[in-house]
Design a protein around this motif. Structure first.
Motif, PDB file in Angstrom:
ATOM      1  N   ALA A 153      66.242  32.027   1.798  1.00  0.00           N
ATOM      2  CA  ALA A 153      66.608  33.430   1.978  1.00  0.00           C
ATOM      3  C   ALA A 153      66.879  34.075   0.618  1.00  0.00           C
ATOM      4  CB  ALA A 153      67.841  33.545   2.879  1.00  0.00           C
ATOM      5  N   ALA A 154      67.496  33.332  -0.285  1.00  0.00           N
ATOM      6  CA  ALA A 154      67.745  33.841  -1.639  1.00  0.00           C
ATOM      7  C   ALA A 154      66.435  34.080  -2.379  1.00  0.00           C
ATOM      8  CB  ALA A 154      68.612  32.856  -2.410  1.00  0.00           C
ATOM      9  N   THR A 155      65.460  33.219  -2.142  1.00  0.00           N
ATOM     10  CA  THR A 155      64.165  33.337  -2.804  1.00  0.00           C
ATOM     11  C   THR A 155      63.466  34.639  -2.425  1.00  0.00           C
ATOM     12  OG1 THR A 155      63.950  30.933  -2.845  1.00  0.00           O
ATOM     13  CG2 THR A 155      61.935  32.195  -3.164  1.00  0.00           C
ATOM     14  N   LEU A 156      63.714  35.134  -1.203  1.00  0.00           N
ATOM     15  CA  LEU A 156      63.119  36.396  -0.776  1.00  0.00           C
ATOM     16  C   LEU A 156      63.628  37.559  -1.624  1.00  0.00           C
ATOM     17  CD1 LEU A 156      63.338  36.007   3.117  1.00  0.00           C
ATOM     18  CD2 LEU A 156      61.347  35.636   1.642  1.00  0.00           C
ATOM     19  N   GLN A 157      64.818  37.394  -2.211  1.00  0.00           N
ATOM     20  CA  GLN A 157      65.399  38.441  -3.056  1.00  0.00           C
ATOM     21  C   GLN A 157      65.002  38.278  -4.520  1.00  0.00           C
ATOM     22  OE1 GLN A 157      69.597  39.371  -2.656  1.00  0.00           O
ATOM     23  NE2 GLN A 157      69.638  38.593  -0.557  1.00  0.00           N
ATOM     24  N   SER A 158      65.139  37.034  -5.025  1.00  0.00           N
ATOM     25  CA  SER A 158      64.915  36.804  -6.456  1.00  0.00           C
ATOM     26  C   SER A 158      64.724  35.320  -6.724  1.00  0.00           C
ATOM     27  CB  SER A 158      66.124  37.318  -7.258  1.00  0.00           C
ATOM     28  OG  SER A 158      66.134  36.787  -8.575  1.00  0.00           O
ATOM     29  N   HIS A 159      63.617  34.965  -7.356  1.00  0.00           N
ATOM     30  CA  HIS A 159      63.386  33.561  -7.706  1.00  0.00           C
ATOM     31  C   HIS A 159      64.443  33.081  -8.706  1.00  0.00           C
ATOM     32  CE1 HIS A 159      58.904  33.074  -6.409  1.00  0.00           C
ATOM     33  NE2 HIS A 159      59.623  33.719  -5.514  1.00  0.00           N
ATOM     34  N   GLU A 160      64.758  33.921  -9.666  1.00  0.00           N
ATOM     35  CA  GLU A 160      65.729  33.542 -10.694  1.00  0.00           C
ATOM     36  C   GLU A 160      67.105  33.260 -10.094  1.00  0.00           C
ATOM     37  OE1 GLU A 160      67.720  35.342 -14.812  1.00  0.00           O
ATOM     38  OE2 GLU A 160      66.054  36.387 -13.827  1.00  0.00           O
ATOM     39  N   LYS A 161      67.551  34.148  -9.201  1.00  0.00           N
ATOM     40  CA  LYS A 161      68.858  33.953  -8.575  1.00  0.00           C
ATOM     41  C   LYS A 161      68.833  32.786  -7.590  1.00  0.00           C
ATOM     42  CE  LYS A 161      70.250  38.768  -9.187  1.00  0.00           C
ATOM     43  NZ  LYS A 161      70.557  40.069  -8.524  1.00  0.00           N
ATOM     44  N   TYR A 215      52.593  19.666 -17.807  1.00  0.00           N
ATOM     45  CA  TYR A 215      53.052  18.758 -16.753  1.00  0.00           C
ATOM     46  C   TYR A 215      53.709  19.553 -15.623  1.00  0.00           C
ATOM     47  CZ  TYR A 215      52.679  15.697 -20.818  1.00  0.00           C
ATOM     48  OH  TYR A 215      52.233  15.052 -21.942  1.00  0.00           O
ATOM     49  N   THR A 216      53.477  19.096 -14.408  1.00  0.00           N
ATOM     50  CA  THR A 216      54.094  19.721 -13.233  1.00  0.00           C
ATOM     51  C   THR A 216      54.927  18.687 -12.489  1.00  0.00           C
ATOM     52  OG1 THR A 216      52.266  21.295 -12.962  1.00  0.00           O
ATOM     53  CG2 THR A 216      53.685  20.900 -11.037  1.00  0.00           C
ATOM     54  N   LEU A 217      56.212  18.953 -12.396  1.00  0.00           N
ATOM     55  CA  LEU A 217      57.131  18.082 -11.657  1.00  0.00           C
ATOM     56  C   LEU A 217      57.502  18.774 -10.349  1.00  0.00           C
ATOM     57  CD1 LEU A 217      58.984  15.523 -11.644  1.00  0.00           C
ATOM     58  CD2 LEU A 217      60.771  16.992 -12.624  1.00  0.00           C
ATOM     59  N   VAL A 218      57.172  18.133  -9.244  1.00  0.00           N
ATOM     60  CA  VAL A 218      57.521  18.646  -7.918  1.00  0.00           C
ATOM     61  C   VAL A 218      58.537  17.697  -7.306  1.00  0.00           C
ATOM     62  CG1 VAL A 218      56.682  19.289  -5.627  1.00  0.00           C
ATOM     63  CG2 VAL A 218      55.213  19.642  -7.639  1.00  0.00           C
ATOM     64  N   ARG A 220      58.068  29.303  -5.993  1.00  0.00           N
ATOM     65  CA  ARG A 220      59.260  29.358  -6.856  1.00  0.00           C
ATOM     66  C   ARG A 220      59.112  28.275  -7.925  1.00  0.00           C
ATOM     67  NH1 ARG A 220      62.741  28.571  -2.921  1.00  0.00           N
ATOM     68  NH2 ARG A 220      62.499  26.337  -3.182  1.00  0.00           N
ATOM     69  N   VAL A 221      58.919  28.698  -9.171  1.00  0.00           N
ATOM     70  CA  VAL A 221      58.639  27.758 -10.258  1.00  0.00           C
ATOM     71  C   VAL A 221      59.581  28.004 -11.426  1.00  0.00           C
ATOM     72  CG1 VAL A 221      56.916  27.013 -11.962  1.00  0.00           C
ATOM     73  CG2 VAL A 221      56.197  27.583  -9.631  1.00  0.00           C
ATOM     74  N   ARG A 222      60.062  26.911 -11.993  1.00  0.00           N
ATOM     75  CA  ARG A 222      60.824  26.983 -13.243  1.00  0.00           C
ATOM     76  C   ARG A 222      59.906  26.537 -14.365  1.00  0.00           C
ATOM     77  NH1 ARG A 222      67.069  24.772 -12.295  1.00  0.00           N
ATOM     78  NH2 ARG A 222      68.029  26.816 -12.573  1.00  0.00           N
ATOM     79  N   GLY A 223      59.640  27.439 -15.298  1.00  0.00           N
ATOM     80  CA  GLY A 223      58.731  27.100 -16.381  1.00  0.00           C
ATOM     81  C   GLY A 223      57.430  27.867 -16.262  1.00  0.00           C
ATOM     82  N   PHE A 265      58.696  23.074 -13.161  1.00  0.00           N
ATOM     83  CA  PHE A 265      59.381  22.367 -12.086  1.00  0.00           C
ATOM     84  C   PHE A 265      59.312  23.159 -10.794  1.00  0.00           C
ATOM     85  CE2 PHE A 265      63.658  21.531 -10.011  1.00  0.00           C
ATOM     86  CZ  PHE A 265      63.256  20.345  -9.403  1.00  0.00           C
ATOM     87  N   VAL A 266      58.962  22.469  -9.720  1.00  0.00           N
ATOM     88  CA  VAL A 266      58.894  23.072  -8.389  1.00  0.00           C
ATOM     89  C   VAL A 266      59.800  22.274  -7.457  1.00  0.00           C
ATOM     90  CG1 VAL A 266      57.421  23.612  -6.412  1.00  0.00           C
ATOM     91  CG2 VAL A 266      56.522  23.860  -8.748  1.00  0.00           C
ATOM     92  N   PHE A 267      60.680  22.986  -6.774  1.00  0.00           N
ATOM     93  CA  PHE A 267      61.570  22.338  -5.802  1.00  0.00           C
ATOM     94  C   PHE A 267      61.104  22.675  -4.395  1.00  0.00           C
ATOM     95  CE2 PHE A 267      65.082  22.421  -2.816  1.00  0.00           C
ATOM     96  CZ  PHE A 267      65.720  21.205  -3.047  1.00  0.00           C
TER      97      PHE A 267
END
Length: 271
Positions: A168-176, A105-108, A96-99, A146-148
Motif C-alpha cells: 500500500a505504501a508503494t502505491l504512494q511512493s517507492h522511496e517511502k 548485478y541484480t539481487l532479488v 520497486r527497485v533500490r539502485g 536490489f528488489v524485494f
C-alpha cells in the motif's frame, strides 16, 4: 531350555565360525535359526549394547555425511546450470527497485517480515536476510540493484499484514515504501497495527490513504504475484535470493554471494 541353548550355540557358531566354515553356511541356514528363535537377536544386542550403539552412531554419521555430500553436489550442479541459464524474475519499470536499473548485478529477495531468519540477525547469531542484503548493497554500491518481493508464510500471522502495508505504501511512493521496509525489519518485535501506523507516519506516508489501500485489489495482486513467482522458482522457505538469476536458498553469509558473483563474472568473461 535345552532348545534355547542349542539355538544360542547355533547362532554363536554362525557368527563366530572361521571364515572357511562360515562360507559354507547359507543365508537360508541363518534365516532358519533366526526365524525359529527371533529373540536370539535381542539377546545378542542386550549383551553387546555398547558395540551396538557405536555401530548405530557410526551409521548415522555416515548417512549425514552422505546427505551433505549429495546436497553439495546438487547445489554445485544447480550453480553451474543457473550461471548458464539464470532464473528470470519479473522486473519492470513499475518494480520497486533500490539502485540503478542499469546495475551490473541484480539481487532479488523473497522474504517474510516476521521470519526470524529474514531480519537483521538470525536466531543462530548470523546475519539475517535484511542485513545480508544491506551488506551487499553497501559493498557493491552502484553496481548492484536490489528488489524485494513478498513471501509471507502462512504460519506467520503478522507477515501478511506487514506485506500489505508495504505494498500500500508503494502505491504512494517507492522511496517511502523502502523506508517503511527498513523500519519493519529493524523492529520485528514490534510488528502490529499500532506500529505499522507509527512507522508509516514516521516516513511521511499518508496513513489514511494507506489504510484504505490495504485491502485493495492492487495490493492483493502484487503480493499474490510475488508469492506465485517465488514458488515457481522453487523457493519454499524464507529468505530466498537470486543474484543475477542464481538462486540462494537461505540466509547464507555475504561471502557466499561474493563467491557467486566471482563465478558469474568468470563465466561472463568466457562468453
Amino acid at each position: 531350555m535345552m532348545t534355547s541353548r542349542l539355538s544360542l550355540l547355533a547362532l554363536a557358531a554362525l557368527l563366530l565360525a572361521p571364515a572357511a566354515v562360515a562360507a559354507e553356511l547359507s543365508k537360508d541356514d541363518v534365516k532358519k535359526v533366526l526365524d525359529a528363535n527371533p529373540s536370539l537377536v535381542l539377546d545378542v544386542l542386550r549383551q553387546n549394547k555398547k558395540e551396538f550403539f557405536e555401530v548405530v552412531k557410526q551409521a548415522a554419521q555416515e548417512e549425514q555425511l552422505n546427505q551433505r555430500k549429495e546436497q553439495q553436489e546438487a547445489q554445485a550442479r544447480e550453480l553451474d546450470e543457473r550461471i548458464k541459464n539464470p532464473l528470470k524474475p519479473e522486473i519492470t519499470k513499475k518494480t520497486r527497485v533500490r539502485g540503478s536499473f542499469k546495475a551490473k548485478y541484480t539481487l532479488v529477495e523473497y522474504s517474510d517480515f516476521e521470519c526470524p531468519f529474514c531480519g537483521p540477525k538470525a536466531p543462530n547469531g548470523n546475519m539475517g536476510g535484511y542485513k545480508i542484503a544491506e551488506t551487499l548493497r553497501e559493498k557493491y554500491g552502484k553496481d548492484l540493484r536490489f528488489v524485494f518481493k513478498n513471501k509471507p508464510l502462512p504460519f506467520h500471522a503478522k507477515a501478511m499484514p506487514a506485506a500489505q502495508w508495504l505494498e500500500a505504501a508503494t502505491l504512494q511512493s517507492h522511496e517511502k515504501a523502502w523506508a517503511l521496509h527498513d523500519k519493519l525489519f529493524e523492529n520485528q518485535d514490534k510488528l502490529g497495527d499500532a506500529f505499522y501506523e507509527e512507522a508509516a507516519k514516521a516516513v511521511g506516508l499518508n496513513v489514511e490513504k494507506l489504510k484504505k489501500d490495504l485491502d485493495s485489489q492492487a495490493v492483493k495482486d502484487s503480493i499474490a504475484a510475488d508469492v506465485k513467482e517465488a514458488e515457481a522458482l522453487g523457493f519454499e522457505g524464507t529468505p530466498g535470493f537470486l543474484i543475477n538469476g542464481v538462486p540462494v536458498r537461505g540466509a547464507y553469509p555475504p561471502e557466499h554471494f561474493d563467491m557467486l558473483i566471482q563465478k558469474i563474472d568468470e563465466a561472463a568473461k568466457k562468453n
